[in-house]
Design an enzyme around this catalytic site. Structure first.
Site, PDB file in Angstrom:
ATOM      1  N   SER A   1       6.422   3.237  -4.645  1.00  0.00           N
ATOM      2  CA  SER A   1       5.768   4.270  -5.456  1.00  0.00           C
ATOM      3  C   SER A   1       6.118   5.681  -4.985  1.00  0.00           C
ATOM      4  CB  SER A   1       4.253   4.104  -5.380  1.00  0.00           C
ATOM      5  OG  SER A   1       3.898   2.840  -5.868  1.00  0.00           O
TER       6      SER A   1
ATOM      7  N   THR B   1       5.428  -2.096  -2.588  1.00  0.00           N
ATOM      8  CA  THR B   1       4.219  -2.910  -2.414  1.00  0.00           C
ATOM      9  C   THR B   1       3.354  -2.909  -3.665  1.00  0.00           C
ATOM     10  OG1 THR B   1       4.205  -2.451  -0.045  1.00  0.00           O
ATOM     11  CG2 THR B   1       2.132  -3.200  -1.014  1.00  0.00           C
ATOM     12  N   CYS B   2       3.094  -1.732  -4.226  1.00  0.00           N
ATOM     13  CA  CYS B   2       2.127  -1.640  -5.328  1.00  0.00           C
ATOM     14  C   CYS B   2       2.559  -2.497  -6.517  1.00  0.00           C
ATOM     15  CB  CYS B   2       1.964  -0.178  -5.749  1.00  0.00           C
ATOM     16  SG  CYS B   2       0.922   0.013  -7.187  1.00  0.00           S
TER      17      CYS B   2
ATOM     18  N   CYS C   1      -1.033  -3.684  -5.810  1.00  0.00           N
ATOM     19  CA  CYS C   1      -1.982  -3.259  -6.860  1.00  0.00           C
ATOM     20  C   CYS C   1      -1.804  -4.001  -8.183  1.00  0.00           C
ATOM     21  CB  CYS C   1      -1.820  -1.770  -7.152  1.00  0.00           C
ATOM     22  SG  CYS C   1      -1.420  -0.751  -5.742  1.00  0.00           S
TER      23      CYS C   1
ATOM     24  N   LYS D   1      -2.252  -7.941  -8.034  1.00  0.00           N
ATOM     25  CA  LYS D   1      -3.651  -8.131  -7.603  1.00  0.00           C
ATOM     26  C   LYS D   1      -4.611  -7.876  -8.756  1.00  0.00           C
ATOM     27  CE  LYS D   1      -5.855  -4.738  -6.696  1.00  0.00           C
ATOM     28  NZ  LYS D   1      -5.920  -3.916  -5.503  1.00  0.00           N
TER      29      LYS D   1
ATOM     30  N   ALA E   1      18.957   0.556   5.136  1.00  0.00           N
ATOM     31  CA  ALA E   1      19.431   1.881   5.558  1.00  0.00           C
ATOM     32  C   ALA E   1      19.093   2.119   7.024  1.00  0.00           C
ATOM     33  CB  ALA E   1      18.786   2.955   4.691  1.00  0.00           C
TER      34      ALA E   1
ATOM     35  N   GLY F   1     -12.001  -7.833   7.056  1.00  0.00           N
ATOM     36  CA  GLY F   1     -13.138  -7.391   6.250  1.00  0.00           C
ATOM     37  C   GLY F   1     -12.861  -6.111   5.503  1.00  0.00           C
TER      38      GLY F   1
ATOM     39  N   TYR G   1     -10.094  -3.796   2.657  1.00  0.00           N
ATOM     40  CA  TYR G   1      -9.779  -3.762   1.227  1.00  0.00           C
ATOM     41  C   TYR G   1      -9.304  -5.128   0.728  1.00  0.00           C
ATOM     42  CZ  TYR G   1      -9.536   1.406   0.631  1.00  0.00           C
ATOM     43  OH  TYR G   1      -9.806   2.741   0.518  1.00  0.00           O
TER      44      TYR G   1
ATOM     45  N   GLU H   1     -11.144  -7.778  -1.784  1.00  0.00           N
ATOM     46  CA  GLU H   1     -10.597  -7.977  -3.128  1.00  0.00           C
ATOM     47  C   GLU H   1     -10.221  -9.437  -3.365  1.00  0.00           C
ATOM     48  OE1 GLU H   1      -7.453  -5.080  -3.548  1.00  0.00           O
ATOM     49  OE2 GLU H   1      -8.899  -3.467  -3.927  1.00  0.00           O
TER      50      GLU H   1
ATOM     51  N   GLY I   1      -4.791  -5.729   8.062  1.00  0.00           N
ATOM     52  CA  GLY I   1      -4.095  -4.465   8.206  1.00  0.00           C
ATOM     53  C   GLY I   1      -2.591  -4.581   8.052  1.00  0.00           C
TER      54      GLY I   1
ATOM     55  N   ALA J   1     -10.847   3.147  -4.511  1.00  0.00           N
ATOM     56  CA  ALA J   1     -11.646   2.036  -5.038  1.00  0.00           C
ATOM     57  C   ALA J   1     -11.242   0.761  -4.341  1.00  0.00           C
ATOM     58  CB  ALA J   1     -11.422   1.895  -6.538  1.00  0.00           C
TER      59      ALA J   1
ATOM     60  N   HIS K   1     -24.998   7.724 -23.381  1.00  0.00           N
ATOM     61  CA  HIS K   1     -26.013   6.689 -23.383  1.00  0.00           C
ATOM     62  C   HIS K   1     -25.668   5.581 -24.374  1.00  0.00           C
ATOM     63  CE1 HIS K   1     -29.987   5.069 -22.709  1.00  0.00           C
ATOM     64  NE2 HIS K   1     -30.142   4.952 -24.013  1.00  0.00           N
TER      65      HIS K   1
ATOM     66  N   GLU L   1     -24.152   7.363 -16.821  1.00  0.00           N
ATOM     67  CA  GLU L   1     -25.103   8.459 -17.078  1.00  0.00           C
ATOM     68  C   GLU L   1     -26.078   8.635 -15.910  1.00  0.00           C
ATOM     69  OE1 GLU L   1     -27.988   7.912 -20.318  1.00  0.00           O
ATOM     70  OE2 GLU L   1     -27.643   5.754 -20.185  1.00  0.00           O
TER      71      GLU L   1
END
Ligand code: NDP
Length: 455
Positions: free
Chosen positions: A16, A43-44, A49, A52, A115, A175, A177, A181, A261, A340, A435, A440
């Site tokens: 990315s 990776t993403c 991401c 997943k 490289a 424990g 991310y 997930e 990690g 998130a 609403h 809200e």
């Protein structure tokens, strides 16, 4: 721009951050090449991401099956893991092709191979020697597993995306991310799921109310959570099961996933030979403008082991390209980065935690609520949504926002814009709510309590 080199910018790593920097540099007229030894996307896109989130969407259908009868639906669910895996692999392959064509269309040359830096302006890759005025390292990071007996039996999230079958029983070590997930994903798809964490809570470093709410709600969904137990060993039993041992218990399972990690990918880049001294985990130290100790060499993203989030790598990369090739001052700032965790329910936050604020001696108030969303009334789901705002007392600025509950990541992006713009509590109060939504509640929080340990 100098004609002394083959390129104005040579990027190592087509994830990315590297792709974003390279495309932005090319859009400013720079001559750019990007080296990649693996799949384009990093990776993403390839093993993070994107696949997943597809797995997460799949597992959320379990919620519909659970909640549907309350809304009059009679449903029976049968899940086919092979279909899901083929779908996610297909989408990842499509995105990889898209990334390749985006690079082509931008005029960025893709060089295949591993490289290695030879000097401050020279890189060897795939038998060629390439030179550039600026070199950007964006090689990301890879999972590490605990160094215990039987560590070869650990799998990682990378492996999970290629599992041919869904195991009956999975232990996830860690424990953070990824553990949070994948526990939600596997539990939703039907695997018996245990999270084995060495610390006293999930998501260390997050707000304590977030940790507590997530713990309760993951448990309520049937995920077993074992805290305060570092893994000691893994072995295969006579019955071909895996036995994951701590000092006080042994868990039997069919797969053990280490989500403990990641380590920066710097080992074979030759960085130390050219004067870039690496940090203890192999991370590349950078200044606020992503420059290393060698003035022509830069680094962005997970390889720097700072804020290991895809949008941060992208922002760093674009900011760098703008500053090098368009004369725009480096604009990325590491403060107020929203993030998130796509657990079930999800977590999202931006700004300081209550514990950070107290530790830093800030005088602040907390506005907090936990409520049952309308959707959960008829469905009979007991899950509550938790929200809290941290407000600095003197300036009345909102300096932290934390949420656990459905749509938290979608809601937090807007809150992050408000906070980046310096919003005060009264700006939240005078914003008209939408609403009926959970969001809200962000603009109807009225009664403060004094922040922990603050005066
Ligand atoms: P995290 O740093 O989030 O969590 C690592 C976990 O493993 C922690 O609970 C840590 O415990 C534990 N741990 C570390 N070493 C050991 C060990 N030897 N034995 C037992 N437990 C151990 O890393 P993840 O691997 O979950 O994810 C990597 C990074 O990728 C994240 O930090 C995040 O930046 C990024 N990511 C972001 C996502 C997103 O934005 N939604 C999704 C997935 C990943 P302790 O807390 O005690 O140190």
């Amino acid at each position: 721009m100098s004609g002394r080199y083959h390129y104005d910018l040579l990027t190592i790593g087509a994830g990315s951050g590297g792709v974003a920097a390279s495309r932005r540099a090319a859009s400013h007229g720079a001559r750019v090449a990007i080296c990649e030894q693996d799949r384009v996307g990093g990776t993403c896109v390839i093993r993070g991401c994107v696949p997943k989130k597809i797995l997460m969407y799949a597992s959320e259908f379990a919620d519909a099956l659970h909640d549907g009868p309350g809304y009059g639906w009679k449903m029976e669910g049968r899940f086919d893991w092979a279909v899901l895996q083929a779908q996610q692999a297909g989408e990842v392959a499509r995105l990889e092709r898209l990334y390749q064509s985006m690079l082509r269309d931008a005029g960025v040359e893709l060089v295949r191979g591993a490289a290695r830096l030879v000097d401050a302006h020279t890189v060897q890759v795939g038998g060629s020697t390439l030179t550039a005025e600026h070199i950007l390292i964006a090689t990301g990071a890879r999972p590490v597993v605990p160094d215990v007996a039987g560590s070869d039996l650990f799998q990682t999230s990378d492996d999970l995306f290629a599992w041919p079958e869904l195991p009956d029983e999975v232990v996830i070590v860690g424990g953070g991310y990824i553990a949070s997930e994948f526990a939600g994903i596997l539990n939703g798809l039907g695997s018996g799921t245990t999270v084995l964490a060495r610390g006293p809570s999930l998501l260390s470093g997050f707000d304590a109310d977030v940790q507590a709410a997530l713990y309760e709600q993951m448990k309520a969904r049937g995920i077993r959570i074992v805290l305060n137990q570092p893994v000691r060993s893994v072995k295969r039993s006579d019955g071909n099961r895996l036995l994951v041992a701590t000092a006080v218990s042994t868990l039997a399972c069919d797969a053990v996933v280490a989500a403990t990690g990641r380590q920066p990918n710097t080992a074979s880049l030759g960085l130390e030979d050219i004067g870039v001294v690496l940090g203890p985990s192999g991370a590349i130290p950078i200044d606020e403008a992503c420059r290393t100790r060698v003035s022509s060499v830069y680094a962005v993203g997970d390889v720097t082991d700072q804020v290991n989030l895809t949008p941060v790598a992208i922002a760093q990369g674009r900011s760098l390209a703008d500053s090098l090739f368009a004369g725009v001052p480096f604009w990325y700032r590491a403060d107020d980065v929203p993030s998130a965790v796509f657990s079930q329910p999800p977590v999202a936050c931006v700004g300081v935690t209550e514990q950070d604020a107290a530790r830093d001696g800030l005088a602040f108030d907390v506005y907090q609520t936990a409520f049952k969303p309308l959707k959960n009334t008829v469905s009979g789901r007991s899950e509550r949504t938790m929200m809290k705002l941290i407000v600095e007392r003197e300036s009345q600025r909102v300096v932290g926002c934390h949420m656990v509950g459905r749509d938290a990541p979608e809601i937090m992006q807007g809150v992050a814009i408000a906070m980046k713009s310096g919003a005060r509590k009264i700006d939240f109060d005078r914003t008209v709510g939408i609403h009926p939504t959970a969001a809200e509640e962000m603009v109807t929080l009225r009664t403060p309590r004094a922040g922990t340990d603050s005066n």
